[in-house]
Write a protein that holds these residues in place. Structure first.
Motif, PDB file in Angstrom:
ATOM      1  N   GLU A  15       0.796  -1.216   0.000  1.00 32.15           N
ATOM      2  CA  GLU A  15       0.000   0.000   0.000  1.00 32.15           C
ATOM      3  C   GLU A  15       0.834   1.274   0.000  1.00 32.15           C
ATOM      4  OE1 GLU A  15      -3.905   1.078   2.466  1.00 32.15           O
ATOM      5  OE2 GLU A  15      -3.672  -1.001   1.812  1.00 32.15           O
ATOM      6  N   LEU A  16       0.539   2.154  -0.960  1.00 30.73           N
ATOM      7  CA  LEU A  16       1.135   3.478  -0.967  1.00 30.73           C
ATOM      8  C   LEU A  16       0.414   4.321   0.083  1.00 30.73           C
ATOM      9  CD1 LEU A  16       1.675   4.866  -4.583  1.00 30.73           C
ATOM     10  CD2 LEU A  16       3.382   4.082  -2.950  1.00 30.73           C
ATOM     11  N   ALA A  17       1.182   5.041   0.882  1.00 30.78           N
ATOM     12  CA  ALA A  17       0.589   5.926   1.875  1.00 30.78           C
ATOM     13  C   ALA A  17       1.128   7.332   1.677  1.00 30.78           C
ATOM     14  CB  ALA A  17       0.911   5.421   3.281  1.00 30.78           C
ATOM     15  N   VAL A  18       0.282   8.310   1.994  1.00 24.92           N
ATOM     16  CA  VAL A  18       0.722   9.705   1.956  1.00 24.92           C
ATOM     17  C   VAL A  18       1.361  10.021   3.297  1.00 24.92           C
ATOM     18  CG1 VAL A  18      -0.028  12.096   1.782  1.00 24.92           C
ATOM     19  CG2 VAL A  18      -1.090  10.347   0.340  1.00 24.92           C
ATOM     20  N   ASP A  19       2.611  10.462   3.308  1.00 23.83           N
ATOM     21  CA  ASP A  19       3.215  10.805   4.599  1.00 23.83           C
ATOM     22  C   ASP A  19       3.372  12.309   4.800  1.00 23.83           C
ATOM     23  OD1 ASP A  19       5.523  11.419   3.178  1.00 23.83           O
ATOM     24  OD2 ASP A  19       6.844  10.498   4.668  1.00 23.83           O
ATOM     25  N   SER A  20       3.060  13.103   3.748  1.00 22.44           N
ATOM     26  CA  SER A  20       2.956  14.537   3.986  1.00 22.44           C
ATOM     27  C   SER A  20       2.043  15.177   2.955  1.00 22.44           C
ATOM     28  CB  SER A  20       4.344  15.198   3.990  1.00 22.44           C
ATOM     29  OG  SER A  20       4.819  15.348   2.673  1.00 22.44           O
ATOM     30  N   VAL A  21       1.240  16.100   3.407  1.00 22.66           N
ATOM     31  CA  VAL A  21       0.334  16.870   2.545  1.00 22.66           C
ATOM     32  C   VAL A  21       0.488  18.335   2.906  1.00 22.66           C
ATOM     33  CG1 VAL A  21      -2.025  17.174   1.707  1.00 22.66           C
ATOM     34  CG2 VAL A  21      -1.376  15.034   2.833  1.00 22.66           C
ATOM     35  N   GLU A  22       0.609  19.156   1.869  1.00 23.98           N
ATOM     36  CA  GLU A  22       0.673  20.593   2.123  1.00 23.98           C
ATOM     37  C   GLU A  22      -0.210  21.239   1.063  1.00 23.98           C
ATOM     38  OE1 GLU A  22       4.784  22.258   2.373  1.00 23.98           O
ATOM     39  OE2 GLU A  22       3.946  23.764   1.011  1.00 23.98           O
ATOM     40  N   VAL A  23      -1.181  22.022   1.474  1.00 25.33           N
ATOM     41  CA  VAL A  23      -2.082  22.674   0.526  1.00 25.33           C
ATOM     42  C   VAL A  23      -1.923  24.180   0.645  1.00 25.33           C
ATOM     43  CG1 VAL A  23      -4.434  22.834  -0.349  1.00 25.33           C
ATOM     44  CG2 VAL A  23      -3.694  20.760   0.848  1.00 25.33           C
ATOM     45  N   THR A  24      -1.664  24.841  -0.470  1.00 29.34           N
ATOM     46  CA  THR A  24      -1.502  26.297  -0.453  1.00 29.34           C
ATOM     47  C   THR A  24      -2.269  26.902  -1.616  1.00 29.34           C
ATOM     48  OG1 THR A  24       0.447  26.227  -1.885  1.00 29.34           O
ATOM     49  CG2 THR A  24       0.851  26.080   0.484  1.00 29.34           C
ATOM     50  N   GLU A  25      -2.397  28.226  -1.592  1.00 31.94           N
ATOM     51  CA  GLU A  25      -2.855  28.926  -2.776  1.00 31.94           C
ATOM     52  C   GLU A  25      -1.726  29.861  -3.184  1.00 31.94           C
ATOM     53  OE1 GLU A  25      -7.017  30.107  -2.919  1.00 31.94           O
ATOM     54  OE2 GLU A  25      -6.463  31.830  -4.169  1.00 31.94           O
ATOM     55  N   GLU A  26      -1.266  29.736  -4.427  1.00 36.59           N
ATOM     56  CA  GLU A  26      -0.112  30.518  -4.868  1.00 36.59           C
ATOM     57  C   GLU A  26      -0.135  30.619  -6.389  1.00 36.59           C
ATOM     58  OE1 GLU A  26       3.667  27.814  -4.816  1.00 36.59           O
ATOM     59  OE2 GLU A  26       2.409  27.079  -3.174  1.00 36.59           O
ATOM     60  N   PRO A  27       0.616  31.570  -6.964  1.00 34.33           N
ATOM     61  CA  PRO A  27       0.667  31.659  -8.423  1.00 34.33           C
ATOM     62  C   PRO A  27       1.297  30.393  -8.996  1.00 34.33           C
ATOM     63  CG  PRO A  27       1.607  33.625  -7.391  1.00 34.33           C
ATOM     64  CD  PRO A  27       1.409  32.619  -6.303  1.00 34.33           C
ATOM     65  N   ALA A  28       0.729  29.882 -10.079  1.00 33.36           N
ATOM     66  CA  ALA A  28       1.288  28.690 -10.730  1.00 33.36           C
ATOM     67  C   ALA A  28       2.569  29.075 -11.466  1.00 33.36           C
ATOM     68  CB  ALA A  28       0.280  28.098 -11.698  1.00 33.36           C
ATOM     69  N   PRO A  29       3.525  28.110 -11.579  1.00 36.90           N
ATOM     70  CA  PRO A  29       4.700  28.380 -12.422  1.00 36.90           C
ATOM     71  C   PRO A  29       4.252  28.687 -13.854  1.00 36.90           C
ATOM     72  CG  PRO A  29       4.926  26.296 -11.212  1.00 36.90           C
ATOM     73  CD  PRO A  29       3.527  26.780 -10.990  1.00 36.90           C
ATOM     74  N   ALA A  30       5.077  29.416 -14.593  1.00 39.63           N
ATOM     75  CA  ALA A  30       4.680  29.897 -15.917  1.00 39.63           C
ATOM     76  C   ALA A  30       4.205  28.769 -16.841  1.00 39.63           C
ATOM     77  CB  ALA A  30       5.845  30.655 -16.553  1.00 39.63           C
ATOM     78  N   ALA A  31       4.947  27.642 -16.895  1.00 40.92           N
ATOM     79  CA  ALA A  31       4.593  26.559 -17.818  1.00 40.92           C
ATOM     80  C   ALA A  31       3.232  25.963 -17.458  1.00 40.92           C
ATOM     81  CB  ALA A  31       5.677  25.471 -17.800  1.00 40.92           C
ATOM     82  N   VAL A  32       2.967  25.833 -16.151  1.00 42.64           N
ATOM     83  CA  VAL A  32       1.684  25.289 -15.706  1.00 42.64           C
ATOM     84  C   VAL A  32       0.561  26.283 -15.992  1.00 42.64           C
ATOM     85  CG1 VAL A  32       0.370  24.528 -13.679  1.00 42.64           C
ATOM     86  CG2 VAL A  32       2.767  23.827 -13.951  1.00 42.64           C
ATOM     87  N   ALA A  33       0.802  27.553 -15.689  1.00 40.90           N
ATOM     88  CA  ALA A  33      -0.202  28.590 -15.935  1.00 40.90           C
ATOM     89  C   ALA A  33      -0.598  28.617 -17.413  1.00 40.90           C
ATOM     90  CB  ALA A  33       0.325  29.955 -15.489  1.00 40.90           C
ATOM     91  N   ALA A  34       0.391  28.456 -18.293  1.00 45.16           N
ATOM     92  CA  ALA A  34       0.108  28.484 -19.734  1.00 45.16           C
ATOM     93  C   ALA A  34      -0.815  27.332 -20.116  1.00 45.16           C
ATOM     94  CB  ALA A  34       1.415  28.414 -20.519  1.00 45.16           C
ATOM     95  N   VAL A  35      -0.525  26.124 -19.613  1.00 48.54           N
ATOM     96  CA  VAL A  35      -1.356  24.955 -19.936  1.00 48.54           C
ATOM     97  C   VAL A  35      -2.758  25.116 -19.358  1.00 48.54           C
ATOM     98  CG1 VAL A  35      -1.657  22.498 -19.440  1.00 48.54           C
ATOM     99  CG2 VAL A  35       0.560  23.355 -20.215  1.00 48.54           C
TER     100      VAL A  35
END
Lengths: 252, 252
Positions: free
Chosen positions: B108-128
């Motif tokens: 089983e894969l388990a999540v051992d850390s989660v971090e949720v933020t709101e921030e500007p997306a990097p340029a390449a992601v923002a473009a897509v």
């Protein structure tokens, strides 16, 4: 790298992080020369070894490459986009929206060596193809080059009892290639499986692909099935990871 | 390596080739200890440095790994099989199952850390994603571990104007995860694109994935589209290449 980690970093890592940030921000573009050891020594007041280590970090990460006697340059990543599933990739919804913008455009992959033999398949391939121990496979080994640079090694295994004596057992398979010939033999592929891994190259792979140090290979094992579920080809590919983006488009 | 090349090879490469062949033939299985420096010195009549170099070659290729004070061992490659297409099939997440559960059978894969933020997306992601300059994205950063070993870093970007104030902006997204929530918001993903690359890890990636030297990372950029063609998620994943096989099955 968060700023609170900076204090703990060795000096060469701090310099490397600065150079990396400059590349990511586009201040040094693909093919640009990075500051040399002397520049870094003067600018940061560090020893030559420290400057060299900093440049070494970027090379190990595949961001930059050293050219003998000329310095260290930002790697020119003009990737080949390999579409695993053409049928879906061609549809309109996905056009022009790519994370890694890439375009092989007018550049053309060429085969610069072909070797066709009949030999026993390796055990793992024989198992997938359902061949008995020591049974023969037709083996097609090809190397593909782009703009003169080798980028892909392909070793294709086909059942000898189907393809022996056909054009598939010749270096030139004719229009449409191996799959068109398989279709004429009543064994056209209708389903594919592609399995992908990555690792560092063997010495022979590094030589045949002319890989600089620090560049991994991508492995694709492609299995082709005909309408009866028979495995009609296993193709083991070794790709220069620095020039390829693999793409798969599919529905939920 | 063809036999006619053997004469030109340095001694350590010949010894490495012999060990590699023994591993490939299964004479040393996953987790087995390879002959040590003293064994190789005695058997081949070579200096310690030569023996060490030979073992170094196998480590650089990812075939073997050194364990402090214990020797060099064949890497135990029990890959996680990640099925790109079947894994994302709607029935999986629509029925409240995690999209990761298809990966690994009984492990089983388990999540051992989660971090949720709101921030500007990097340029390449923002473009897509079609976001304007400086527009905010909801960013979910997770690390996944298998049997305690980190294997995957995932950074998921979602349009803030769709997901702000919903469970997607919380660490726990609820049954079925992000995709089930997107469906409830009228933006369920119906098509995916996955783009795959490989390179050596950055220092930070190597630390976060606890990678031994000489192990590359596989990068997957997954783009999820809703029925209107809107990009509802870009997920940039960084995988330990030594534990993953990616699989894609599709029709001709």
């Amino acid at each position: 790298m968060s700023s609170r980690e900076t204090g703990r970093q060795p000096k060469y890592q701090r310099i490397a992080a600065e150079l990396r940030a400059a590349v990511e921000a586009g201040r040094y573009g693909p093919g640009d020369r990075l500051p040399g050891e002397n520049d870094l020594m003067a600018e940061h007041g560090v020893a030559r070894m420290t400057a060299r280590q900093a440049l070494g970090v970027l090379q190990a990460e595949g961001i930059a490459e050293a050219r003998k006697g000329a310095g260290v340059f930002v790697r020119d990543f003009r990737p080949i986009r390999r579409r695993g599933i053409e049928r879906l990739a061609r549809t309109q919804w996905a056009e022009g929206r790519s994370i890694w913008s890439a375009d092989i455009g007018d550049r053309e992959l060429a085969v610069d060596s072909v070797e066709v033999t009949e030999e026993p398949a390796p055990a793992a391939v024989a198992a997938v193809m359902g061949l008995g121990e020591g049974a023969s496979a037709c083996v097609r080994r090809r190397r593909f080059v782009l703009d003169g640079k080798p980028v892909l090694l392909s070793t294709s295994y086909l059942p000898a009892d189907i393809v022996a004596g056909t054009p598939i057992a010749q270096p030139e398979t004719g229009p449409g290639g191996t799959y068109a010939r398989l279709a004429e033999l009543g064994h056209g592929p209708v389903r594919f499986r592609e399995e992908i891994r990555s690792r560092m190259p063997s010495r022979e792979e590094a030589e045949r692909l002319a890989l600089p140090a620090g560049v991994p290979v991508v492995l694709i094992a492609r299995t082709a099935f005909d309408a009866e579920g028979l495995v009609v080809e296993v193709n083991e590919m070794v790709l220069d990871s620095s020039v390829y983006v693999l793409e798969y488009d599919f529905e939920a």
